[in-house]
Structures are given as C-alpha cells and as structure tokens.
Design a protein around this motif. Structure first.
Motif, short mmCIF file in Angstrom:
data_model
loop_
_atom_site.label_atom_id
_atom_site.label_comp_id
_atom_site.label_asym_id
_atom_site.label_seq_id
_atom_site.Cartn_x
_atom_site.Cartn_y
_atom_site.Cartn_z
N LEU A 96 -26.54 -11.98 -89.14
CA LEU A 96 -25.27 -11.50 -89.71
C LEU A 96 -24.81 -10.21 -89.04
O LEU A 96 -23.62 -10.03 -88.77
N GLN A 97 -25.74 -9.30 -88.79
CA GLN A 97 -25.38 -8.04 -88.12
C GLN A 97 -24.82 -8.32 -86.73
O GLN A 97 -23.87 -7.67 -86.31
N PHE A 98 -25.38 -9.30 -86.03
CA PHE A 98 -24.85 -9.67 -84.72
C PHE A 98 -23.46 -10.30 -84.88
O PHE A 98 -22.53 -9.94 -84.17
N TYR A 99 -23.33 -11.21 -85.83
CA TYR A 99 -22.05 -11.91 -86.06
C TYR A 99 -20.95 -10.93 -86.47
O TYR A 99 -19.82 -11.02 -86.02
N TYR A 100 -21.28 -9.98 -87.34
CA TYR A 100 -20.30 -9.02 -87.86
C TYR A 100 -20.35 -7.69 -87.12
O TYR A 100 -19.96 -6.66 -87.66
N GLN A 101 -20.81 -7.66 -85.87
CA GLN A 101 -21.00 -6.39 -85.17
C GLN A 101 -19.71 -5.63 -84.93
O GLN A 101 -19.72 -4.42 -84.76
N LYS A 102 -18.57 -6.29 -84.94
CA LYS A 102 -17.29 -5.60 -84.70
C LYS A 102 -16.56 -5.23 -85.98
O LYS A 102 -15.42 -4.78 -85.94
N VAL A 103 -17.19 -5.43 -87.11
CA VAL A 103 -16.57 -5.09 -88.39
C VAL A 103 -17.54 -4.22 -89.20
O VAL A 103 -18.68 -4.03 -88.81
N ASN A 104 -17.06 -3.74 -90.30
CA ASN A 104 -17.88 -2.93 -91.19
C ASN A 104 -18.81 -3.84 -91.98
O ASN A 104 -18.37 -4.59 -92.85
N PHE A 105 -20.10 -3.82 -91.68
CA PHE A 105 -21.10 -4.64 -92.35
C PHE A 105 -22.09 -3.71 -93.03
O PHE A 105 -22.62 -2.80 -92.40
#
Length: 175
Positions: A96-105
């Motif tokens: 998930l951190q890789f998938y959402y790396q361009k957003v606030n996770f």
C-alpha cells in the motif's frame, strides 16, 4: 367498549403485518453467495467481482455499489497455509505504501484485536488522501482451520463501522 377493542385489535394486526413485511424485505435484500466449498451472505448492493483459485489459495473481490459507483471494495485472500498474521499485515502495508507513494498515506491503528463477524482477527487501519479522493482502509487477518484469511477493506465514505462486513463474515463458511 367493543368498538375500542376492535380498533385496538386492528392496530395490533396492522403493526404485526408491517413488522413481518419489513423482516421479509430485509431477508430479500441479502443474497447468498456459494461456490466451491465457500459461502457467505451479501448485503444489498454488494456483488462478487472476482473469484479465482491458484496454487497458493483463493482470491475474491467484492464491490458495494451505490448510485452506480463503487463505494467499497472487499478483497479476501484465503491461503492454504498458516502464515503469521503480523507478516501478512506488514507485507500488505508495504504494498500500500508503494501504491500510495504519491499521496498522503498514514496508518491510523496497528494490529488491533477485533471480532470480524464470527472470527477473531487482527486489524490495521489506514487513510490515503490525494486531495480529491480520500479512502479509508482496513487490513484484517483471520486464522482459521489451518488457513490464513487476509481481508482488505477499502471504503470511500467512512473509516468507521464494520456492520456490513460483519454481515458477510457472520455467515462466511469454508468447507
């Protein structure tokens, strides 16, 4: 006196009739999904999008539709082996951190013990926000009958409540 009794009787019959009709409508709104030794109830609006098996286990993806849009997704992975719950959650968080790396996770809760339907589970919850779309997610792991069941919930509306998911997991049966 008799007139009052008849009116009271009519009101009682009407109330009982309405409550039975409401109970029947609730039963009609839930459908049962059954395929290859797996079964569970789906609340109204939910549909099974994918269900396939490979060497390591089985994968299901369910979507909840409202106003012709997907509002929630429930992904279920059933592994044929016992895998340590913490490692399953950690692996999914990395993905998930890789998938959402361009957003606030951000993680909201980690490895909290919960009850998901009739199963004890470990849950981690998160939030991802790309400023125009916010999603709330939960990763749950259930250990049952020498199987590891990984559950990922993604909801676009709320981070609270598991009632619809509990409806599914209260009836979730693997044979």
């Amino acid at each position: 006196m008799i007139r009052s009794y008849i009116i009271l009787l009519l009101i009682t019959c009407f109330t009982v009739s309405c409550s039975k009709k409401e109970e029947n409508n609730t039963k009609l709104s839930i459908t049962q999904y059954q395929k290859d030794s797996l079964s569970f109830d789906l609340p109204v609006g939910w549909k099974v999008k994918q269900d396939y098996t490979n060497k390591t286990g089985r994968y299901l993806e369910l979507d909840k539709y409202s106003d012709y849009k997907v509002k929630s997704t429930l992904a279920i992975g059933i592994l044929h082996d016992n895998v340590i719950s913490d490692s399953v959650i950690a692996s999914q968080i990395r993905q998930l951190q890789f998938y959402y790396q361009k957003v606030n996770f951000k993680l909201l809760e980690q490895n909290k013990k919960i009850q998901l339907g009739k199963y004890p589970a470990i849950m981690t919850s998160y939030e991802a926000d790309d400023t125009k779309n916010k999603v709330y997610g939960k990763i749950c792991v259930i250990q049952n009958n020498n199987k590891t069941i990984s559950v990922q919930i993604v909801d676009s509306e709320t981070k609270e409540g598991l009632s619809e998911y509990n409806t599914i997991f209260n009836t979730f049966t693997i044979r």
